[in-house]
Every structure is written in structure tokens, then in C-alpha cells.
Design an enzyme around this catalytic site. Structure first.
Site, short mmCIF file in Angstrom:
data_model
loop_
_atom_site.label_atom_id
_atom_site.label_comp_id
_atom_site.label_asym_id
_atom_site.label_seq_id
_atom_site.Cartn_x
_atom_site.Cartn_y
_atom_site.Cartn_z
N ARG A 227 36.25 20.90 41.36
CA ARG A 227 35.84 22.08 40.60
C ARG A 227 35.95 21.75 39.12
NH1 ARG A 227 32.91 26.52 39.52
NH2 ARG A 227 33.98 27.86 38.02
N GLU A 231 38.08 26.17 30.31
CA GLU A 231 39.20 27.06 30.00
C GLU A 231 38.69 28.42 29.53
OE1 GLU A 231 41.64 25.65 26.81
OE2 GLU A 231 39.99 25.58 25.38
N CYS A 232 39.43 29.46 29.90
CA CYS A 232 39.07 30.82 29.51
C CYS A 232 40.37 31.58 29.26
CB CYS A 232 38.24 31.49 30.61
SG CYS A 232 37.81 33.21 30.25
N CYS A 243 34.69 38.75 32.83
CA CYS A 243 34.12 37.55 33.44
C CYS A 243 34.75 37.36 34.82
CB CYS A 243 34.36 36.33 32.55
SG CYS A 243 36.11 35.93 32.34
N CYS A 245 36.17 34.29 35.53
CA CYS A 245 36.83 32.99 35.36
C CYS A 245 38.18 32.91 36.05
CB CYS A 245 36.97 32.67 33.88
SG CYS A 245 35.40 32.57 33.00
N GLU A 270 36.14 26.33 25.92
CA GLU A 270 36.21 27.80 25.88
C GLU A 270 34.87 28.40 25.49
OE1 GLU A 270 37.91 31.36 26.35
OE2 GLU A 270 39.44 29.80 26.03
N ASP A 304 24.34 27.69 26.46
CA ASP A 304 25.49 26.94 26.97
C ASP A 304 25.62 25.67 26.14
OD1 ASP A 304 27.45 25.56 28.44
OD2 ASP A 304 26.70 26.32 30.36
N ARG A 306 28.03 23.37 26.51
CA ARG A 306 28.86 22.36 27.17
C ARG A 306 28.04 21.14 27.56
NH1 ARG A 306 31.19 26.06 31.89
NH2 ARG A 306 28.96 26.60 31.87
#
Length: 372
Positions: A227, A231-232, A243, A245, A270, A304, A306
Site C-alpha cells: 500500500r 501522509e495525511c 477524506c 485517508c 501531504e 495531483d 505526487r
């Protein structure tokens, strides 16, 4: 990348980010010799009237914005991903120009001043240093907007300015991933997975660590259940209902433990890579009626931000190259595969919505293609 190592690039850009967060200028250079571009850069978010007044005379001073942020301000497109607005043409007196620039960078101010403009934009292709100036602000987790002053070749250089090679900014994401090293590990029994170890990975610039929770004894010769969890703070620690998360994090631990073994990567990304402060800004916009994708874009970010090379390098350094990926996000599957990890299976990972995150999950499904 020529002339600068990954480690040197990561450290230099990290130092520049701290300068921008303090409201200080950095000198961005690109190329060599007579063709070298030089630009003095200030972050729009931390700009002050004093800093603006201290800009050197003789340079072409402009506000650099991402195309998505410019579109929100009803500034016509130029076909480029970065737009420049000459500072001299901004519709504000010189003494109030820094305030206007900060407001133009911050989508949270849009409703308070909806009739800004008109704006003069430079239609010619922007110099590469302008695009890199916006990226540099992003690396500091600031709003993606910067004051950009193109300096002539004979301009005096203040020795107090930190010099940042543009090549280092362009290479920063790669450098952060390639300089990741394991710095610590410990046995860590957690709820729902008592047989687990936590590994810490730190990039060469000393910024935020990423973590890997290895549950059980996964066999490197077999596809490992993995997975990737960004981080959240609000969801993981505070139990935010905006969310899913927190549910995804705890559910992943349960699923991996039930399977017997696997890896949960806890990535310092984040807010889909925009940072906690900007995520809170996005929440403000969502409260005004924009969905999660629109909110990020109104701030000037991609939907996004990321990428998944850090995750790939962590898995490889733990000895894993084939995974069964626990996700609903097709971009994670493609992104990890593009970074050299074989994804042999996508394992669904979803949870029922609540009254506070129903619209958020719907936007992820409709606009980002999540399997929800």
C-alpha cells in the site's frame, strides 16, 4: 544532469526553499557563458513591500504564474504552462504592489476581490527560469507563484544572494528519490499487526523522511502486497471526516496483516504533494463549492503533484521488485510501473463514504478515475 550531482542538487534547492519561505531572494541561473540566463526570484506568498522596493533596477520584473492559476484570474492563455505579468503594468500603486501580488497568488482571496484586472501578459514564450521559479516555490510548499526579475549580463550580483543552478531545480524530484537512504529501523508492533518493523528513509537534502512498515516476513521472490499511503495529518492523526485517508491507512494495516505479510509505505506527500498549509487552502475553496480537483487547480497546482519514484526506490532497497498494489487509483499503478516496479495485480481498497467526504470521493471517481 550535467555538472551537478543529485546530492548537490537536492541540498541546493532545499536551501533555496528556506530562503524563499523567509521572504528572501535567490539568484536562479541556467546555462553557461554568454547564453546564461539569470533571474532574481522571490516567492509571491512571502513577498513584502520592502523586498519589492529593493529589487535591482534594469531587470525585467514580472509575476510568474502557472497557467491554471492565470486561467482562474481570467488571464488569456498564451500556450505556455507559465505566464508572466509585468510588474510595472499591474493595476496597483507601487506602494501596494506586493499586497496585490500576494492576493493574486492566493485563491482564497478571489471572492474578496473578484473584479481584479485587466492584466497585461507577456505573450512571448517565457524564459525557462520563469517556469523553474514557479517550481522552486512548489518545492518550498509555497503557493506556485513567484516574482521573476530577468537580469542583464552586466547586472551587479549581491553576494548575499544564494545562487541556485536551474539544472538543480529541474532535477530536484529525481534527486530527492535517488538520494534516499535507510537511516533507521525498529521492531514496531501496531494495532492489528503486532509482527512489524518500521524503516525510515531520508533524502540527501535532509528533508522529510519517508517510512516503510513491513508487516510479517514478505518473501522477495513473490509479489508482495503493498500500500502506498501519502501522509495525511488531518485524516491519519486527527480523524478528519473530509477524506478517507485515516480509514485507508488503518484498513491497509488490517488487510496486509490478514494476508500474512506485506509493506505499507508512508510517504511524505501531504495533500497529494502540495503540503499541509496548501491543503488547508484547498479545503477553504471546497467550502466555497469547488471540488478537490478544482481547488488544487485554482491554487495553481496540478490536480495531483505526487510522483512515485521515492516509493519505487524504497521498495527496491527493501528487496522488492514485484507487487500486488492495494489501491483504487490507476495513476499509482501506472506511476509505480513507470519507475521500475512490476505491478502484477491491483487489489481494491475502498471504504463507505460519510456525509462529509461523499463529494470528495465522487470527484476522485469522476475526475481522477479512481475505482470507487
Amino acid at each position: 544532469m550535467s555538472g551537478i550531482s543529485h546530492l548537490s542538487a537536492a541540498v541546493t534547492v532545499d536551501r533555496a526553499g528556506h530562503e524563499l519561505r523567509r521572504g528572501r531572494p535567490v539568484l536562479l541561473t541556467l546555462g553557461q557563458g554568454a547564453e546564461q540566463q539569470r533571474a532574481l526570484v522571490l516567492a509571491a506568498e512571502t513577498l513584502t513591500e520592502d523586498a519589492l522596493a529593493a529589487l535591482p533596477a534594469g531587470g525585467d520584473a514580472a509575476l510568474a504564474l502557472s497557467a491554471s492559476r492565470a486561467a482562474v484570474l481570467h488571464i488569456g492563455p498564451t500556450g505556455h504552462d507559465t505566464l508572466l505579468l509585468p510588474l510595472a503594468d499591474l493595476p496597483a500603486p507601487a506602494a501596494e504592489r506586493a499586497t496585490l501580488i500576494r492576493d493574486l497568488a492566493d485563491a482564497g482571496r478571489d471572492l474578496a476581490a473578484p473584479l481584479r484586472g485587466p492584466f497585461t501578459r507577456i505573450k512571448a514564450p517565457p524564459p525557462e527560469t520563469a517556469r523553474l521559479a514557479v517550481k522552486l516555490a512548489k518545492t518550498a510548499y509555497l503557493l506556485p507563484a513567484a516574482v521573476h526579475v530577468a537580469l542583464p549580463a552586466d547586472a551587479a550580483i549581491d553576494p548575499a544572494w544564494l545562487v541556485v543552478p536551474g539544472e538543480a531545480v529541474a532535477d530536484f524530484d529525481m534527486a530527492e528519490a535517488e538520494t534516499l537512504v535507510q537511516v533507521s529501523q525498529a521492531r514496531l508492533p501496531v494495532a492489528d499487526a503486532e509482527h512489524a518493523r518500521l524503516y525510515a528513509f531520508r533524502p540527501g537534502d535532509g528533508r522529510q523522511e519517508h517510512f516503510a512498515l513491513v508487516i510479517g516476513e514478505p518473501d522477495p521472490q513473490q509479489p508482495v502486497l503493498v500500500r502506498l499511503h501519502s501522509e495525511c495529518f488531518t485524516g491519519d492523526l486527527l480523524g478528519s471526516l473530509r477524506c478517507d485517508c485515516g480509514e485507508q491507512l488503518r484498513g491497509a494495516v488490517r488487510t496486509i496483516s490478514a494476508a500474512g505479510s506485506g509493506v505499507l509505505l508512508y510517504l511524505a506527500q501531504e495533500g497529494r504533494g502540495i503540503g499541509l498549509v496548501n491543503k488547508l487552502r484547498a479545503y477553504q475553496l471546497q467550502d466555497q463549492g469547488f471540488d478537490t480537483v478544482e481547488a488544487n487547480q485554482r491554487l495553481g497546482f496540478d490536480a495531483d503533484e505526487r510522483w512515485f519514484l521515492p516509493a519505487a526506490r524504497m521498495l527496491q532497497r527493501l528487496g522488492f521488485s514485484r507487487v500486488r498494489l492495494l489501491t483504487n487509483n490507476p495513476e499509482k499503478v501506472k506511476g509505480l510501473a513507470a519507475c521500475g516496479i512490476e505491478v502484477v495485480e491491483r487489489v481494491p481498497h475502498k471504504f463507505p463514504p460519510n456525509a462529509h467526504n461523499e463529494a470528495y470521493l465522487a470527484a476522485k471517481r469522476k475526475k481522477s478515475g479512481h475505482y470507487l
